[in-house]
Enzyme design. Structure first.
Site, short mmCIF file in Angstrom:
data_model
loop_
_atom_site.label_atom_id
_atom_site.label_comp_id
_atom_site.label_asym_id
_atom_site.label_seq_id
_atom_site.Cartn_x
_atom_site.Cartn_y
_atom_site.Cartn_z
N TYR B 85 -34.72 10.58 -30.37
CA TYR B 85 -34.18 11.51 -29.48
C TYR B 85 -32.98 11.94 -30.57
O TYR B 85 -32.05 12.59 -30.40
CB TYR B 85 -33.62 11.40 -28.35
CG TYR B 85 -34.67 11.44 -27.26
CD1 TYR B 85 -35.32 12.60 -26.75
CD2 TYR B 85 -35.05 10.09 -26.89
CE1 TYR B 85 -36.24 12.68 -25.90
CE2 TYR B 85 -36.04 10.08 -25.91
CZ TYR B 85 -36.61 11.10 -25.46
OH TYR B 85 -37.76 11.15 -24.47
N ASP B 144 -37.86 -0.30 -21.68
CA ASP B 144 -38.78 -1.04 -22.41
C ASP B 144 -38.22 -2.10 -23.67
O ASP B 144 -38.67 -3.02 -24.17
CB ASP B 144 -39.86 -0.17 -23.16
CG ASP B 144 -40.75 0.44 -21.89
OD1 ASP B 144 -41.43 -0.14 -21.35
OD2 ASP B 144 -40.68 1.62 -21.72
N HIS B 379 -41.67 8.20 -34.10
CA HIS B 379 -42.12 9.17 -33.36
C HIS B 379 -40.91 10.16 -32.72
O HIS B 379 -39.75 9.61 -33.05
CB HIS B 379 -42.61 8.39 -31.84
CG HIS B 379 -41.37 7.68 -31.07
ND1 HIS B 379 -40.81 6.55 -31.53
CD2 HIS B 379 -40.46 8.04 -29.91
CE1 HIS B 379 -39.90 6.02 -30.42
NE2 HIS B 379 -39.64 7.32 -29.56
N TYR B 461 -35.78 16.26 -19.98
CA TYR B 461 -34.75 15.45 -18.96
C TYR B 461 -33.93 14.99 -19.95
O TYR B 461 -32.70 14.43 -19.81
CB TYR B 461 -35.43 14.24 -18.37
CG TYR B 461 -35.45 12.98 -19.04
CD1 TYR B 461 -36.54 12.77 -20.01
CD2 TYR B 461 -34.62 11.85 -18.76
CE1 TYR B 461 -36.42 11.35 -20.88
CE2 TYR B 461 -34.66 10.83 -19.50
CZ TYR B 461 -35.59 10.57 -20.39
OH TYR B 461 -35.47 9.51 -21.23
N ARG B 462 -33.83 14.92 -21.48
CA ARG B 462 -33.37 14.71 -22.28
C ARG B 462 -33.70 15.19 -23.72
O ARG B 462 -34.99 15.27 -23.94
CB ARG B 462 -33.63 12.92 -22.49
CG ARG B 462 -32.72 12.36 -23.58
CD ARG B 462 -33.25 10.81 -23.41
NE ARG B 462 -32.64 9.81 -24.02
CZ ARG B 462 -32.65 8.54 -23.84
NH1 ARG B 462 -33.59 8.00 -22.94
NH2 ARG B 462 -31.87 7.55 -24.55
#
Lengths: 521, 521
Positions: B85, B144, B379, B461-462
């Site tokens: 992000y 995680d 990613h 959501y983000r």
């Protein structure tokens, strides 16, 4: 007594054209219908100038535009059943009350995702009735009295008793009329054509939903309400303690059962004088101060004990049965403590429930609690938040009870476990509403409690309009940093300072100097 | 490539005297250490000018005062592990990064009330270690990867997997440095000498805690973290689905088990390519696009199926055993679906857990997921919120997968049931970080997803810092009413517009005209 506040004719004309003449109420007796009945006789400190009854969001927006134009303070309410905290009365004398009673549509019931969408005039009774009428096997978490507004109660941080009653989980997704009359939607509601508005608690960016509870930043005109499927098994529980001194160990046991996930929702531990009429319809309370011996006698005779916890179990039958076993194991380890329980009810049994404790925790709204109260018996609330620890709850209960009894009044109320770590000691100070001297004493002791229990570090979860400034002053760390931050937002989102000025001690800039003087004086 | 942004010497001097020279980082390579490693090679769009590392609240306050004086945009982060992000990189090029890594004290662990209090540099690893070192039988809900900041993750609305991981229940009670360098405490924290700051979720008046997540209104320097007692029984579950087409019925089953209270927390349904390495350490993913047949072959060979749900049960042993029975009853009604589970673990067994799925859900932080990923495989995330309904999840997964595969990339990720009614389809678009062409394709497809899936009504959501404006534009109902309300608050609480301008698309007034142009262009 000061002259009665009124609106000028131009404003009334404008309101009447925006709504309709029959929904602009100016006749004094009719206006006074919108007032907490539990007031000092003759007190007109919080008299409103008029009441409007919009029926649509557009009408609420129109009222806000007129209020801005003429700089008229407004004070909205859902059903106005904020009894014991000032009812629907405005903090600022002469405010225009906005009653949302007539915005009473249930907009949606979603069976698959177990939620409903309501307007602010929808009562617990109404939503329950809509669920039943639609043949839904869905259950609503309700408070003790079913006549209030679902949104209104939630916007005062009011509690209900099922799992969603803890930690303000009941509402999800709001539509709000802002002070300038514009509309905003929270969370995913801000996405056109979205389907997650009433499902997911946040959006992208700061979460503004919790800003609208206990605030003066907007008027909620639509909200999602989370429901539960009626569980396979439901059982109401009563957990009694024989002696006053058992409160400490009882609170700790409730906390451990709550942390373990055995108990959910808001288990509530009531005093004998509160529990007795509520649980067994014995008419034992009233304004005359009772002695320790008299209370113990009632506790023993009625079997409710000195402290009586109302709670329930919901879920798959086998889980409910095991949980009951575990509750007994923990509770019955306390000498003299008893566990009583209802039968294990299936969803099809709810129609047969008549006991209010069983009904309320099954999501069936009732008025039994208030129907059991003599009409001349009022109360005023003082409700500090306390850690869910025996020694803490004991300390605060004693500090409150001593002061209430010094005023010659009985200590009613209880300890509501708002979540697994904190409780609210809900003190309902009873008085005869026809007796000015007694009402004065009740209001006086609450003023004293707000200040003195506040100085011990315990603040209210909700304040009576008489004491909002004093209650907010308790939250005064760092020279009132919280209040100043909230007021910075207030000034930005309501520059004319017209929406609910002073609610819970948050004032717009135009009121601040004189209010600070008032609070100091 | 634009010239590298720097701070002028006066500002550096001032920061060095407020902190110390070794905690003001200006050397370019050292500054670039504070950057998401998953970036397009050579991209310097979001380069910072410098990094400061305060160790105390007072130092954070001092930095904010200097930033105001010189009108320097700042961008705080906890550990900066916001991988996929944008990491800790600032939205505005040339911002001063405030790394809170060195504010890493666990301030309190309260055994009786089951919470801890931490500073923003405290990682999941650190808090877990402190709990174990103190001999507490308390369990932390973790994500995680254990290397992130507890506060930082929560302030991005990051999820964890135990019951408190759902609906943002993990944190309670904040201390915040505001943009002007002053301090505010939320909830009961505003009461001097109170004991309920980290216990009760609200205070008196509007609830400001949720305002500080995903926002640019303040820097959280202290937070309460709710913990669970280690339960009598803990069991990790795997629920697999044999065919891709089973997703729909699987999602509906998860929803019903979640609504029934059988499953809690955040059950997560992963694709084969995500679940396979995570659950069985098979090295199957990577940038090369796989065919439907190849994926099905891996699903069958590894036994993870086409969709594999990771979840767990926590509680009294008898309840866990009954819940397992109920999960099997519901899940195994789906043809080909399988339930696997760990042994029933007691608290004293946690030390023996090695499987990352079992560890994470027991609150033991790990790095296994990233250790299993080749170092060149990055990613970028796209994560829309979707109703927890089979048909809805199916639709959004297909819309995402099609676009990702059209870009020649594999669709990784899964469906995380954020609560009992909504899920996040977490799409992690993989690419080789050393391959600019492939990275360009990955970033390009995410830009396309934000816009096109957004137009279908599904918002993130983000958001990745590359797409914050586009992601916020999706929340554009009523001409951007939400953004305008949030920006009204922004201007009021940060008049110089220096704190995290542009975070999640919320800009201070000084940036708004050009940003609107940029968003339009």
């Amino acid at each position: 007594m000061a002259e009665r506040p009124t609106l000028n004719d131009t404003v009334i004309d404008r309101l009447e054209s925006a709504l309709s003449p029959d929904r602009v109420i100016t006749e004094p007796a009719a206006v006074d219908e919108f007032k907490d009945p539990y007031y000092i006789p003759g007190d007109d400190t919080f008299t409103a100038s008029a009441v409007v009854e919009p029926t649509t969001t557009e009408e609420v927006q129109a009222v806000m535009r007129i209020a801005n134009e003429f700089r008229i303070p407004v004070w909205p309410h859902g059903q106005g059943r904020n009894y014991g905290y000032g009812g629907p009365s405005p903090r600022v004398r002469g405010s225009l009350q906005i009653s949302l009673k007539k915005m009473n549509r249930v907009l949606e019931i979603n069976e698959e995702l177990a939620y409903a969408v309501v307007e602010p005039g929808v009562r617990w009774f109404d939503l329950h009735e809509a669920l039943e009428a639609g043949g839904h096997s869905l259950m609503l978490s309700v408070p003790d009295l079913g006549w209030g507004s679902v949104i209104g109660n939630s916007m005062d941080n009011g509690m209900t008793y099922q799992p969603y009653g803890a930690d303000f989980q009941l509402l999800c997704g709001l539509e709000v009329v802002l002070a300038d009359g514009s509309l905003v939607r929270t969370g995913a509601g801000a996405i056109p054509d979205n389907k997650a508005w009433h499902l997911y608690r946040r959006g992208l960016g700061p979460d503004i939903q919790p800003l609208f509870a206990q605030s003066n930043y907007g008027i909620v005109v639509r909200a999602g309400v989370w429901l539960k499927r009626k569980p396979e098994g439901y059982m109401a529980l009563g957990l009694s303690l024989a002696r006053d001194a058992d409160l400490e160990v009882g609170v700790d046991a409730i906390r451990e059962l709550r942390l373990e996930g055995i108990l959910e929702g808001v288990p509530s531990i009531y005093t004998t004088l509160t529990a007795a009429p509520q649980l067994i319809d014995a008419d034992v309370d009233g304004p005359a101060l009772m002695t320790e011996e008299q209370i113990q006698e009632i506790a023993d005779r009625t079997g409710v004990g000195r402290w009586s916890t109302r709670t329930a179990l919901w879920g798959r039958k086998k889980i409910v049965e095991y949980k009951l076993e575990r509750v007994k194991e923990v509770w019955e380890a306390i000498p003299g403590a008893k566990v009583t329980h209802s039968p294990l009810y299936a969803p099809e049994d709810y129609g047969a429930l008549t006991n209010s404790s069983e009904q309320i925790q099954a999501g069936i709204p009732t008025l039994q609690l208030i129907e059991a109260t003599p009409p001349n018996m009022g109360h005023i609330g003082f409700s500090p938040i306390v850690p869910l620890q025996g020694k803490e709850v004991r300390f605060v209960v004693d500090e409150m009870r001593r002061r209430v009894e010094e005023a010659g009044l009985n200590f009613l109320g209880g300890v509501m476990a708002f979540n697994e770590r904190s409780a609210c000691v809900v003190g309902g100070i009873p008085f005869d509403v026809t007796d000015k001297e007694q009402a004065d004493r009740a209001f006086g002791v609450v003023r004293r409690l707000v200040k003195e229990v506040g100085e011990l570090g315990y603040g209210e979860y909700r304040a009576h309009i008489d004491y909002m400034d004093e209650a907010q002053a308790v939250y005064g760390w760092n020279d009132g940093a919280y209040r100043r931050f909230a007021e910075t937002i207030k000034d930005a989102v309501d520059p004319n300072g017209i929406l609910s000025p002073g609610r819970h001690g948050i004032w717009p800039s135009s009121y601040r100097p004189q209010q600070s003087d008032a609070a100091a004086g």
